[in-house]
Design a protein around this motif. Structure first.
Motif, short mmCIF file in Angstrom:
data_model
loop_
_atom_site.label_atom_id
_atom_site.label_comp_id
_atom_site.label_asym_id
_atom_site.label_seq_id
_atom_site.Cartn_x
_atom_site.Cartn_y
_atom_site.Cartn_z
N GLY A 30 -13.39 57.57 13.17
CA GLY A 30 -12.67 56.87 14.48
C GLY A 30 -11.27 56.50 14.08
N GLY A 31 -10.48 55.87 14.99
CA GLY A 31 -9.23 55.59 14.82
C GLY A 31 -8.53 54.86 16.00
N VAL A 32 -7.30 54.22 15.68
CA VAL A 32 -6.67 53.65 16.75
C VAL A 32 -5.24 54.03 16.61
N ILE A 33 -4.83 54.55 17.86
CA ILE A 33 -3.27 55.03 17.84
C ILE A 33 -2.39 53.78 17.97
N CYS A 73 -9.97 58.72 18.86
CA CYS A 73 -9.13 57.44 18.89
C CYS A 73 -9.06 56.65 20.22
N LEU A 116 -1.28 56.66 13.28
CA LEU A 116 -2.77 56.19 13.44
C LEU A 116 -3.26 55.01 12.45
N ALA A 142 -6.77 54.40 10.60
CA ALA A 142 -8.14 54.94 10.90
C ALA A 142 -9.17 53.62 10.68
N THR A 143 -10.24 53.86 11.37
CA THR A 143 -11.23 52.56 11.60
C THR A 143 -12.45 52.95 10.80
N LEU A 195 -10.34 63.05 14.51
CA LEU A 195 -10.73 61.51 14.75
C LEU A 195 -10.75 61.36 16.03
#
Length: 124
Positions: free
Chosen positions: A50-53, A26, A43, A45-46, A24
């Motif tokens: 993609g993703g956000v930590i 991120c 994480l 996941a978006t 990913l």
């Protein structure tokens, strides 16, 4: 939320390998930028790779880089380090040993010594 490991960091963008093997790209939540290569992270996941930590999990060890203004975590959760130096110009053994001493923490594997190899021929 899944967990993963930061495999590369480029400014505010991090490549994270999830525990399921997914790769990913991120970003950190908010303006924080406190993740480093090797960090275990939680994480969100978006979608579309993609993703956000959401959270940086506890570290077992850190390797830091300092200058006059700040100290920055360069890598985390290391188990071993290797130092490679060029034979020309000659390296300062004192500087090398100081850097290795600062890098070693109780969580890292300690080697039995420094191996020095020299070659008069350039590598091909």
């Amino acid at each position: 939320m899944p967990d993963g490991t930061v495999t590369a960091a480029f400014g505010r963008q991090f490549y994270v390998r999830g525990d399921d093997g997914a790769e990913l790209i991120c970003v950190m939540r908010g303006k924080r930028n406190d993740a480093a290569v090797g960090d275990r992270v939680r994480l969100a996941a978006t979608g579309a790779g993609g993703g956000v930590i959401e959270q940086v999990l506890a570290r077992r060890s850190v390797l830091v880089r300092s200058d006059r203004r700040r100290t920055r975590v360069f890598a985390a959760n290391l188990t071993r380090i290797a130092v490679v130096i060029a034979p020309d110009p000659p390296a300062s053994e004192e500087l090398l040993m100081r850097e290795v001493r600062e890098a070693v923490s109780p969580a890292m594997t300690r080697g039995t010594g420094v191996e020095r190899t020299t070659s008069s021929k350039p590598s091909q």
